[in-house]
Design a protein around this motif. Structure first.
Motif, mmCIF file in Angstrom:
data_model
loop_
_atom_site.group_PDB
_atom_site.id
_atom_site.type_symbol
_atom_site.label_atom_id
_atom_site.label_comp_id
_atom_site.label_asym_id
_atom_site.label_seq_id
_atom_site.Cartn_x
_atom_site.Cartn_y
_atom_site.Cartn_z
ATOM 1 N N GLY A 1 35.166 44.675 92.944
ATOM 2 C CA GLY A 1 35.292 43.498 92.099
ATOM 3 C C GLY A 1 36.047 43.743 90.806
ATOM 4 O O GLY A 1 35.848 43.007 89.834
ATOM 5 N N LEU A 2 36.898 44.753 90.812
ATOM 6 C CA LEU A 2 37.656 45.032 89.601
ATOM 7 C C LEU A 2 38.829 44.060 89.482
ATOM 8 O O LEU A 2 39.440 43.675 90.482
ATOM 9 N N SER A 3 39.150 43.704 88.266
ATOM 10 C CA SER A 3 40.322 42.861 88.045
ATOM 11 C C SER A 3 41.570 43.735 88.133
ATOM 12 O O SER A 3 41.497 44.974 88.113
ATOM 13 N N GLN A 4 42.701 43.096 88.203
ATOM 14 C CA GLN A 4 43.950 43.840 88.309
ATOM 15 C C GLN A 4 44.146 44.765 87.100
ATOM 16 O O GLN A 4 44.666 45.879 87.229
ATOM 17 N N ARG A 5 43.714 44.306 85.928
ATOM 18 C CA ARG A 5 43.854 45.144 84.745
ATOM 19 C C ARG A 5 42.892 46.333 84.825
ATOM 20 O O ARG A 5 43.250 47.454 84.432
ATOM 21 N N ARG B 1 45.634 51.165 99.758
ATOM 22 C CA ARG B 1 44.248 50.936 100.210
ATOM 23 C C ARG B 1 43.274 50.994 99.032
ATOM 24 O O ARG B 1 42.330 50.211 98.955
ATOM 25 N N ARG B 2 43.518 51.905 98.123
ATOM 26 C CA ARG B 2 42.609 52.027 96.977
ATOM 27 C C ARG B 2 42.641 50.772 96.118
ATOM 28 O O ARG B 2 41.606 50.319 95.626
ATOM 29 N N VAL B 3 43.814 50.208 95.970
ATOM 30 C CA VAL B 3 43.907 48.977 95.188
ATOM 31 C C VAL B 3 43.101 47.869 95.854
ATOM 32 O O VAL B 3 42.333 47.137 95.203
ATOM 33 N N GLY C 1 40.400 38.540 94.635
ATOM 34 C CA GLY C 1 39.471 38.273 93.532
ATOM 35 C C GLY C 1 39.730 39.130 92.308
ATOM 36 O O GLY C 1 38.824 39.329 91.500
ATOM 37 N N ALA C 2 40.941 39.609 92.182
ATOM 38 C CA ALA C 2 41.221 40.553 91.086
ATOM 39 C C ALA C 2 42.007 39.917 89.944
ATOM 40 O O ALA C 2 42.493 40.629 89.070
ATOM 41 N N VAL C 3 42.133 38.597 89.987
ATOM 42 C CA VAL C 3 42.845 37.917 88.903
ATOM 43 C C VAL C 3 41.844 37.076 88.127
ATOM 44 O O VAL C 3 41.085 36.316 88.723
ATOM 45 N N ASP C 4 41.800 37.245 86.863
ATOM 46 C CA ASP C 4 40.871 36.443 86.068
ATOM 47 C C ASP C 4 41.541 36.014 84.775
ATOM 48 O O ASP C 4 42.727 36.268 84.557
#
Lengths: 192, 264
Positions: free
Chosen positions: A152-156, A142-144, B17-20
């Motif tokens: 709006g954080l990217s996966q990294r 859920r946090r992810v 929206g987490a891939v950039d």
């Protein structure tokens, strides 16, 4: 209020013809939802109001952008609000280092409309369904999802924030979305 | 180029929206050529959209409502003004929009009022015309009812008594006769050349009995100086009486036409 029992689709058609009353009904139905989503992303009341206003003006100017066959209006509107709020975050170059903490005084689900009990119940039901689906996810999944969707954080960035490998972030996201997809299948394809 | 499996691994985060960056570009490139993966992404995006509903509910400030509705109202005014301008209608620059809008409503209302009033006037004229026609028809029908007994008396070859009426000097030019059918106790007055009555008066028919009793035969309504009136004399069968036409109202009704009948 005139048209308070009309469907969202009918109201949007009327808005397309410049019907301010229809717009006022839509506003009454979804102001709380739009503002809540905006506030959740931005965490600032003033900016959240600016974004909410932008979202509603977009509905006024381009009601045809909502495609009923793609799902419910409430879902679409909330998604538009989230995207607009994230755009605002990015345009301001803001990135919050502190993770979002929900209010402790268990807020009511967004009701959609206090003037239309049937719709209010429907939206509240949808909200409960999505909340239940999210609550059923393991905390780490859920946090992810929340960090990606609302912050709006990217996966990294998520990987760094949670201090887990990127592969773990991908796995958690995939598992979470699989489960949500099964649970919310009816909600995201129905039209009011 | 990414494979479908590699793409699908990343689609959940792409939908969130987490891939950039470069990875997003590679995914988009694959999606452009893979309908199946595009469909998968659409479904995941739909699921992601619903996540927005999980936010804690917060009441929107009342001030926001006023802001939004005011803005929409203003834009609506601009839109309407633009439409009018496009239609060649000039707007007065510098006037508040609400005033332009109000003027538009007033103008619309005024046009509607004119239409309504015009229509009402037309209907009124039509009603009057129909009333007039109905009155004429009623007069004609009444005249027919009066004339019919005369024609019947003549047509049936009855023993009709024709009595020229006495005339006052003012009606010297008139011709008046009473056609009397003693057997059926009916009579008809046929008058021609009757001059218009003095202003405020009319010709009235009476039957005067020998003992002062009077029967009101009603007002005469001559058409072009001609009047035909039929009277049932049943109640006078056994008495002498006088048929009288007088001008009324008057302090002392004075006969201007009269004839004396004697019943059998």
């Amino acid at each position: 209020m005139d048209g308070q029992h009309a469907s969202d689709r009918e109201l949007l058609e009327r808005i397309g013809r410049g019907d301010e009353r229809a717009f006022a009904v839509v506003y009454s139905r979804y102001a709380d939802l739009v503002y809540s989503v905006s506030l959740r992303v931005l965490r600032d009341a003033a900016t959240a109001q600016d974004v909410a206003q932008d979202v509603f003006l977009r509905v006024w100017r381009e009601p045809w952008r909502f495609e009923p066959e793609r799902g419910k209006f409430a879902v679409w509107l909330a998604s538009v609000t989230r995207n607009r709020a994230l755009d605002m975050v990015r345009s301001q170059g803001r990135r919050r280092a502190v993770e979002y903490r929900p209010p402790e005084d268990a807020p009511e689900p967004v009701d959609g409309s206090a003037e239309d009990p049937q719709l209010a119940a429907e939206v509240a039901s949808d909200t409960r369904l999505v909340r239940a689906a999210m609550s059923s996810l393991p905390e780490e999944q859920r946090r992810v999802v929340e960090l990606a969707y609302f912050d709006g954080l990217s996966q990294r960035e998520i990987s760094e924030r949670l201090q887990v490998p990127l592969g773990t972030v991908k796995t958690r996201a995939r598992l979470a979305m699989q489960k949500l997809r099964l649970t919310l299948a009816g909600l995201v394809t129905e039209e009011r | 180029m990414l494979t479908c499996d590699e793409t699908r691994e990343a689609l959940p985060l792409l939908a969130l929206g987490a891939v950039d960056g470069e990875e997003a570009g590679e995914l988009r490139a694959h999606l452009e050529s893979c309908a199946e993966c595009r469909r998968e992404l659409r479904e995941l995006e739909a699921v992601a959209s619903a996540i927005a509903l999980t936010v804690p509910g917060t009441r929107a400030p009342e001030s926001l409502r006023a802001r939004v509705l005011t803005r929409v109202h203003a834009e609506h005014g601009e839109r309407a003004a633009g439409t009018l301008a496009a239609a060649g209608v000039s707007a007065r620059v510098g006037w508040p929009r609400w005033w332009s809008r109000r003027r538009l409503w007033w103008a619309t209302g005024a046009v509607a009022a004119v239409v309504v009033v015009g229509w009402a006037a037309f209907l009124q004229v039509e009603v009057l015309r129909l009333d007039s026609r109905n009155a004429w028809l009623e007069r004609e029908a009444a005249r027919s009812r009066e004339v019919a007994p005369v024609l019947r008396m003549l047509a049936e070859g009855r023993d009709v008594v024709s009595l020229p009426m006495e005339k006052a000097p003012s009606l010297e030019s008139a011709a008046a006769v009473v056609l009397w059918d003693p057997e059926y106790s009916r009579c008809s007055l046929v008058i021609d050349g009757l001059p218009p009555p003095p202003r405020g008066q009319h010709y009235h028919l009476w039957l005067w009995g020998p003992s002062g009793d009077r029967f009101d035969g009603g007002a005469l309504q001559p058409q072009g100086g001609t009047a035909v009136v039929s009277v049932d004399l049943e109640r006078w069968k056994r008495s002498d009486y006088r048929v009288v036409v007088a001008l009324e109202p008057a302090a002392q009704p004075t006969p201007v036409l009269w004839a004396n009948l004697v019943t059998r």
